[in-house]
Design an enzyme around this catalytic site. Structure first.
Site, PDB file in Angstrom:
ATOM      1  N   ALA A  49      -3.595 -12.647  18.520  1.00 36.62           N
ATOM      2  CA  ALA A  49      -4.017 -12.298  17.298  1.00 36.62           C
ATOM      3  C   ALA A  49      -3.886 -10.851  16.987  1.00 36.62           C
ATOM      4  O   ALA A  49      -3.185 -10.571  16.148  1.00 36.62           O
ATOM      5  CB  ALA A  49      -5.107 -13.511  16.685  1.00 36.62           C
TER       6      ALA A  49
ATOM      7  N   ARG B  78       0.818  -0.655   0.206  1.00 35.09           N
ATOM      8  CA  ARG B  78       0.079  -0.284   0.259  1.00 35.09           C
ATOM      9  C   ARG B  78       1.074   1.142   0.261  1.00 35.09           C
ATOM     10  O   ARG B  78       0.902   2.284  -0.243  1.00 35.09           O
ATOM     11  CB  ARG B  78      -1.650  -0.039   1.206  1.00 35.09           C
ATOM     12  CG  ARG B  78      -2.058   0.786   1.053  1.00 35.09           C
ATOM     13  CD  ARG B  78      -2.877   1.472   2.574  1.00 35.09           C
ATOM     14  NE  ARG B  78      -3.694   0.338   2.240  1.00 35.09           N
ATOM     15  CZ  ARG B  78      -5.187   0.719   1.522  1.00 35.09           C
ATOM     16  NH1 ARG B  78      -4.849   1.830   0.665  1.00 35.09           N
ATOM     17  NH2 ARG B  78      -5.762  -0.459   1.430  1.00 35.09           N
TER      18      ARG B  78
ATOM     19  N   CYS C 295      -6.574 -19.665  16.347  1.00 36.95           N
ATOM     20  CA  CYS C 295      -8.015 -19.364  17.421  1.00 36.95           C
ATOM     21  C   CYS C 295      -8.930 -20.127  17.485  1.00 36.95           C
ATOM     22  O   CYS C 295     -10.004 -20.165  18.069  1.00 36.95           O
ATOM     23  CB  CYS C 295      -8.323 -18.075  18.038  1.00 36.95           C
ATOM     24  SG  CYS C 295      -6.474 -17.558  18.796  1.00 36.95           S
TER      25      CYS C 295
END
Length: 432
Positions: A288, A21, A42
């Site tokens: 996470a 990006r 998870c």
């Protein structure tokens, strides 16, 4: 400029996306040894339970999405087997190849700590293993779950929902990162559905015919299947080959820009250390949410946009049946271990206005005697929003008085006028 990213999990793909990006001309190659990228281990317990039907739903995006939409060169089933400065060797679908790099990011994640060499012991880490775990669980009658941290709790919840007879073995007590006031409430609920053996450690798992025998110092347990969730260790072997230094936790040491000690080499996610916002010390937080942000920051710096990662609070959420459980910051035992002069209060309050019954909520707040809040734990109904609010305040080093005066909204079906967080702070103010 060429960028090599070793590991296509959350941190790796977040970094790759950020680089492209900010600087689309950079040549970014991601090397992932499994068949999935942007994967979420998870979610495995929810796949086992049947809530998630297709294992590919555990991936935020596909490899083709990154290739086509973000122009990232993703290599699946590609294991990096050797590395030196400026070049790595990888095996992709059985063929050995090399790639020369100018920047390197280690996002190699973490691996489960093994309790046995038996192939009949399963570990909740790789989503590639998830279909096998579910298939074997469905055919099993009695299952032993070793370890009762967040993943262990969710596995037990999933298995009992499937009607399985479950024995849980935990060397401390359920959710050992929490304080006993919270864990005991979980233990009481979990014991209604499973046989919970606290303060027992597994010494051996052996195969006897079609069965497994799980041996602790105190007892032996027979099982059709064993699932281990005792924890993970960072994957750092490749980094060590390059001379990257490790921290005290055994994970890769990084600075606030996610740089390692080797020039142009970065690390992010479950393989890397960061800063604990409460203690302001290096910490390993393999979760996470921090992993995604670490990847974002590492990618920014590789692409030339200077950015610091401030650290994480180790915020966590889980549930068991109708109980929500959450924690952010330090428990009282963690606070004392780090040398804080800690005080605490535990309160049980309504999760809603009294004329709209919807269960209770227990909150434990831990603070320094000078008033700075160190952590919040909660169990019951409506836990999520209290942990979200607490995490926001802890991030800014809030004091107990800040928790008392924070303007939390009153909405009868969701919160009483005196929110449980505010009640806990009010009570704790008396000790400061």
């Amino acid at each position: 400029m060429k960028v090599a990213i070793v590991g296509g999990g959350a941190a790796g793909m977040s970094a790759a996306s950020r680089i492209k990006r900010l600087n689309p001309k950079m040549d970014v190659h991601v090397f992932e040894k499994s068949n999935f990228v942007s994967h979420a281990p998870c979610g495995i317990p929810f796949f086992v339970s049947g809530i998630v039907r297709d294992v590919e739903e555990l991936c935020a995006y596909t490899a083709d999405f990154f290739r086509e939409e973000r122009k990232i060169n993703v290599h699946l089933n590609a294991e990096v087997v050797d590395i030196e400065y400026g070049k790595l060797e990888y095996v992709e679908r059985g063929k050995s190849r090399t790639y020369e790099w100018d920047y390197l990011l280690f996002s190699t994640g973490a691996s489960p700590i093994k309790i046995s060499s038996s192939k009949k012991v399963y570990y909740v880490r790789s989503i590639e293993d998830a279909p096998k775990i579910r298939a074997v669980a469905e055919k099993s009658e009695k299952i032993v779950v070793v370890g009762c941290g967040y993943i262990g709790v969710e596995v037990v919840d999933a298995l009992t929902n499937l009607g399985k007879k479950v024995v849980v073995i935990e060397k401390e007590y359920p959710l050992p990162d929490h304080d006993l006031e919270i864990s005991k409430l979980l233990l009481n609920e979990m014991s209604k559905y499973a046989e919970v053996k606290s303060e027992e450690a597994v010494e051996e798992v052996r195969e006897v015919g079609e069965k497994l025998i799980v041996e602790t110092r105190e007892n032996e347990y027979e099982a059709d299947m064993v699932i281990s969730a005792i924890g993970v260790k960072p994957n750092v072997e490749l980094a060590k080959k390059l001379g990257v230094k490790l921290g005290e936790s055994g994970a890769i040491r990084t600075d606030p820009f996610l740089r390692t000690n080797v020039e142009n080499v970065y690390a992010a996610g479950d393989c890397a250390e960061t800063t604990n916002i409460v203690t302001q010390k290096p910490d390993w937080i393999p979760l996470a949410a921090p992993a995604n942000k670490m990847g974002f920051v590492a990618g920014s710096n590789i692409a030339g946009k200077r950015m610091k990662f401030p650290g994480a609070l180790k915020s966590q959420m889980t549930s068991f049946k109708d109980l929500e459980i959450g924690k952010t910051g330090l428990s009282e035992k963690e606070a004392k271990k780090h040398g804080f002069d800690a005080i605490s209060v535990t309160i049980t309050s309504r999760a809603t206005a009294k004329y709209i019954p919807n269960g209770e909520l227990t909150v434990k707040m831990v603070a320094e005697r000078n008033g700075r809040v160190l952590g919040v734990q909660a169990i019951g109904k409506g836990v999520a929003k209290r942990i979200y609010a607490a995490a926001s305040l802890l991030y800014k080093n809030a004091k107990v008085e800040d928790f008392f005066f924070v303007d939390l909204p009153f909405y009868p079906p969701k919160s009483p006028v005196w929110d449980p967080l505010v009640v806990a702070a009010r009570k704790l103010m008396k000790s400061i």
